[in-house]
Scaffold this motif. Structure first.
Motif, mmCIF file in Angstrom:
data_model
loop_
_atom_site.group_PDB
_atom_site.id
_atom_site.type_symbol
_atom_site.label_atom_id
_atom_site.label_comp_id
_atom_site.label_asym_id
_atom_site.label_seq_id
_atom_site.Cartn_x
_atom_site.Cartn_y
_atom_site.Cartn_z
ATOM 1 N N ILE A 172 0.834 -1.201 0.000
ATOM 2 C CA ILE A 172 0.000 0.000 0.000
ATOM 3 C C ILE A 172 0.871 1.255 0.000
ATOM 4 O O ILE A 172 0.553 2.255 -0.653
ATOM 5 C CB ILE A 172 -0.940 -0.007 1.224
ATOM 6 C CG1 ILE A 172 -1.962 -1.147 1.103
ATOM 7 C CG2 ILE A 172 -1.658 1.322 1.364
ATOM 8 C CD1 ILE A 172 -2.923 -1.002 -0.042
ATOM 9 N N ASP A 173 2.001 1.205 0.708
ATOM 10 C CA ASP A 173 2.897 2.373 0.749
ATOM 11 C C ASP A 173 3.455 2.705 -0.629
ATOM 12 O O ASP A 173 3.757 3.869 -0.919
ATOM 13 C CB ASP A 173 4.048 2.112 1.722
ATOM 14 C CG ASP A 173 3.574 2.028 3.166
ATOM 15 O OD1 ASP A 173 2.494 2.584 3.458
ATOM 16 O OD2 ASP A 173 4.267 1.401 3.990
ATOM 17 N N ASP A 174 3.598 1.695 -1.485
ATOM 18 C CA ASP A 174 4.121 1.935 -2.835
ATOM 19 C C ASP A 174 3.153 2.728 -3.703
ATOM 20 O O ASP A 174 3.536 3.220 -4.772
ATOM 21 C CB ASP A 174 4.439 0.602 -3.528
ATOM 22 C CG ASP A 174 5.561 -0.152 -2.838
ATOM 23 O OD1 ASP A 174 6.423 0.507 -2.220
ATOM 24 O OD2 ASP A 174 5.567 -1.401 -2.893
ATOM 25 N N LEU A 175 1.894 2.849 -3.259
ATOM 26 C CA LEU A 175 0.884 3.554 -4.048
ATOM 27 C C LEU A 175 0.783 5.030 -3.682
ATOM 28 O O LEU A 175 -0.113 5.727 -4.165
ATOM 29 C CB LEU A 175 -0.488 2.899 -3.842
ATOM 30 C CG LEU A 175 -0.584 1.392 -4.096
ATOM 31 C CD1 LEU A 175 -2.012 0.919 -3.881
ATOM 32 C CD2 LEU A 175 -0.117 1.042 -5.494
ATOM 33 N N ALA A 176 1.693 5.518 -2.836
ATOM 34 C CA ALA A 176 1.581 6.882 -2.307
ATOM 35 C C ALA A 176 1.511 7.929 -3.415
ATOM 36 O O ALA A 176 0.715 8.875 -3.344
ATOM 37 C CB ALA A 176 2.752 7.171 -1.372
ATOM 38 N N ASP A 177 2.329 7.801 -4.447
ATOM 39 C CA ASP A 177 2.374 8.808 -5.514
ATOM 40 C C ASP A 177 1.677 8.338 -6.784
ATOM 41 O O ASP A 177 1.853 8.934 -7.852
ATOM 42 C CB ASP A 177 3.838 9.157 -5.836
ATOM 43 C CG ASP A 177 4.557 9.743 -4.632
ATOM 44 O OD1 ASP A 177 3.918 10.508 -3.888
ATOM 45 O OD2 ASP A 177 5.742 9.407 -4.427
ATOM 46 N N TRP A 178 0.895 7.299 -6.671
ATOM 47 C CA TRP A 178 0.244 6.722 -7.849
ATOM 48 C C TRP A 178 -1.152 7.299 -7.997
ATOM 49 O O TRP A 178 -1.844 7.555 -7.012
ATOM 50 C CB TRP A 178 0.183 5.203 -7.689
ATOM 51 C CG TRP A 178 -0.299 4.459 -8.894
ATOM 52 C CD1 TRP A 178 0.236 4.479 -10.145
ATOM 53 C CD2 TRP A 178 -1.417 3.578 -8.938
ATOM 54 N NE1 TRP A 178 -0.474 3.654 -10.978
ATOM 55 C CE2 TRP A 178 -1.498 3.081 -10.258
ATOM 56 C CE3 TRP A 178 -2.344 3.146 -8.001
ATOM 57 C CZ2 TRP A 178 -2.475 2.185 -10.665
ATOM 58 C CZ3 TRP A 178 -3.318 2.248 -8.399
ATOM 59 C CH2 TRP A 178 -3.378 1.783 -9.719
ATOM 60 N N SER A 179 -1.586 7.526 -9.219
ATOM 61 C CA SER A 179 -2.899 8.128 -9.455
ATOM 62 C C SER A 179 -3.618 7.382 -10.576
ATOM 63 O O SER A 179 -3.493 7.733 -11.753
ATOM 64 C CB SER A 179 -2.745 9.607 -9.823
ATOM 65 O OG SER A 179 -4.012 10.205 -10.000
ATOM 66 N N ARG A 186 -9.588 8.312 -1.693
ATOM 67 C CA ARG A 186 -8.144 8.391 -1.952
ATOM 68 C C ARG A 186 -7.865 8.850 -3.378
ATOM 69 O O ARG A 186 -6.929 9.611 -3.617
ATOM 70 C CB ARG A 186 -7.502 7.027 -1.700
ATOM 71 C CG ARG A 186 -6.036 6.991 -2.097
ATOM 72 C CD ARG A 186 -5.198 6.152 -1.218
ATOM 73 N NE ARG A 186 -3.787 6.244 -1.581
ATOM 74 C CZ ARG A 186 -2.813 5.653 -0.936
ATOM 75 N NH1 ARG A 186 -3.083 4.936 0.139
ATOM 76 N NH2 ARG A 186 -1.565 5.775 -1.326
ATOM 77 N N TRP A 187 -8.674 8.373 -4.335
ATOM 78 C CA TRP A 187 -8.483 8.764 -5.736
ATOM 79 C C TRP A 187 -9.811 9.307 -6.271
ATOM 80 O O TRP A 187 -10.501 8.652 -7.068
ATOM 81 C CB TRP A 187 -8.011 7.564 -6.554
ATOM 82 C CG TRP A 187 -6.649 7.082 -6.131
ATOM 83 C CD1 TRP A 187 -5.478 7.774 -6.186
ATOM 84 C CD2 TRP A 187 -6.329 5.799 -5.582
ATOM 85 N NE1 TRP A 187 -4.438 7.011 -5.710
ATOM 86 C CE2 TRP A 187 -4.922 5.789 -5.330
ATOM 87 C CE3 TRP A 187 -7.067 4.654 -5.278
ATOM 88 C CZ2 TRP A 187 -4.269 4.686 -4.793
ATOM 89 C CZ3 TRP A 187 -6.417 3.564 -4.740
ATOM 90 C CH2 TRP A 187 -5.033 3.583 -4.503
ATOM 91 N N ASN A 246 -6.176 1.217 6.180
ATOM 92 C CA ASN A 246 -4.836 0.942 5.664
ATOM 93 C C ASN A 246 -4.518 1.765 4.423
ATOM 94 O O ASN A 246 -3.345 2.009 4.116
ATOM 95 C CB ASN A 246 -4.681 -0.543 5.347
ATOM 96 C CG ASN A 246 -4.648 -1.402 6.597
ATOM 97 O OD1 ASN A 246 -4.434 -0.895 7.701
ATOM 98 N ND2 ASN A 246 -4.863 -2.695 6.442
ATOM 99 N N GLY A 289 -5.070 4.761 4.233
ATOM 100 C CA GLY A 289 -4.775 6.108 4.707
ATOM 101 C C GLY A 289 -5.963 7.037 4.665
ATOM 102 O O GLY A 289 -5.799 8.262 4.700
#
Length: 379
Positions: free
Chosen positions: A44-51, A79-80, A187, A189
């Motif tokens: 999930i942390d790897d998706l921080a800058d993903w859109s 989130r998105w 999770n 965020g």
């Protein structure tokens, strides 16, 4: 003569054998569906800058199952917020979509080869960035998510049956269905509303007017105490095992009406409506809810003081709009499906036929008293 419990032991042995075979078979099929896909894991942390631009959501079973998934659906939307979200649902649970206005409805999933073929042809053309199976254990979700060819394929938790098809997991296994999706939402965020976990829906803007019209049709005084009861499904053996007897249901209606409580019966199928009509004829003062959409029913539920039902979609719908609920069922069902929080009660027995009307009436009266006390303190 067979010894006592012989056939039960045979059934249990066959059930264990089926389970032992089902897990490796589903694992192998999941790996087969995922052939040619990127299976490198992602957190999930790897998706921080993903859109993502397009998100696919899959849940093909019943209304209550999809309602319990709504905390995660709402979290994905928050989130998105600019992503286009599409739901592939089954014939029944697609009725929930109007209560999630940010969702687009995709093709209807049915258990026939033509429905599967239409999905296989439709999915790759959509170019989804993220595909989410809202039920980690269902092979239909694995198939649809894999057929989408989305680069990221999310499940709620890593199931030994279906994990090979997914490369990101939002949460972990929890025995309670609603809490499982609530945790997955956190999770991501996303801060959800305060209070105990519950389904998250959005009523239409005119819901108050809709409820007033329906309650006026039923000739229910505005300030009366109003309790809704969903007629339990007896459509198949599984539902008949969960349902409490018709005689006890009628006794509950009689007992509540004798206490001056307005009782509204809510049937689903044609058979349930026939059962409700028999109760209304036998108990003067009981009301029968007319046929409504799911959003209209939710608007009515919001105006009620309590809702009684078995583990079903209508019970979770009442929970979603903040109406106190009383669940009738088995302890096992309550552990996984009962609404959470102080304004919810359960009346349980290993065999629902042993649940008496007296226990149910006492629980309803207690629930109404607690709700009134909390409302007075809040005022």
């Amino acid at each position: 003569m067979r010894p006592r419990g012989y056939w039960r032991r045979i059934r249990n042995a066959l059930k264990r054998l089926r389970t032992a075979l089902k897990v490796p078979l589903m694992h192998a099929l999941s790996a087969l569906f995922a052939l040619g896909l990127d299976r490198s894991s992602c957190s999930i942390d790897d998706l921080a800058d993903w859109s993502p631009q397009r998100i696919l959501l899959v849940r093909t079973n019943r209304i209550g199952d999809l309602l319990c998934s709504t905390p995660l659906i709402a979290a994905l939307h928050r989130r998105w917020p600019h992503a286009e979200m599409t739901l592939v649902g089954g014939p029944r649970n697609r009725a929930v979509a109007p209560l999630l206005p940010y969702l687009h409805r995709g093709p209807e999933f049915r258990r026939d080869p033509w429905a599967w073929m239409r999905l296989v042809l439709w999915l790759p053309r959509q170019r989804f960035d993220l595909a989410v199976s809202l039920c980690s254990e269902m092979l239909s979700g694995v198939f649809i998510v894999a057929a989408s060819r989305a680069p990221l394929r999310m499940a709620v938790y890593a199931s030994p049956r279906t994990a090979p098809a997914f490369n990101v997991f939002a949460g972990h296994y929890d025995t309670h269905e609603i809490r499982r999706y609530w945790t997955a939402a956190r999770n991501l965020g996303v801060a959800l509303q305060d209070g105990p976990p519950r389904p998250l829906i959005e009523l239409p803007p005119n819901h108050n007017e809709v409820a007033e019209v329906i309650l006026r049709m039923l000739d229910i005084p505005e300030h009366a105490i109003k309790v809704g009861i969903s007629i339990p499904s007896r459509a198949d053996r599984r539902h008949r095992r969960r349902a409490w007897p018709h005689t006890e249901l009628r006794s509950v209606v009689t007992g509540l009406v004798s206490r001056g409580i307005e009782v509204v019966l809510s049937p689903g199928s044609r058979a349930e409506r026939a059962e409700a009509e028999r109760i209304v004829q036998a108990v003067p003062g009981a009301r029968l809810l007319p046929e409504t959409s799911l959003s209209e029913l939710a608007a009515v539920q919001r105006r009620l003081d309590a809702w009684i039902g078995t583990s079903s979609g209508l019970l979770h719908l009442a929970d979603a709009v903040g109406t106190p609920t009383l669940m009738i069922g088995t302890p096992a069902l309550a552990r996984s499906w009962a609404p959470l929080g102080p304004l919810h009660r359960q009346v349980c027995a290993d065999d629902p036929e042993h649940i008496t009307s007296r226990r149910v009436i006492e629980a309803v009266v207690s629930l109404l008293g607690e709700a009134t006390h909390r409302a007075a303190r809040a005022a």
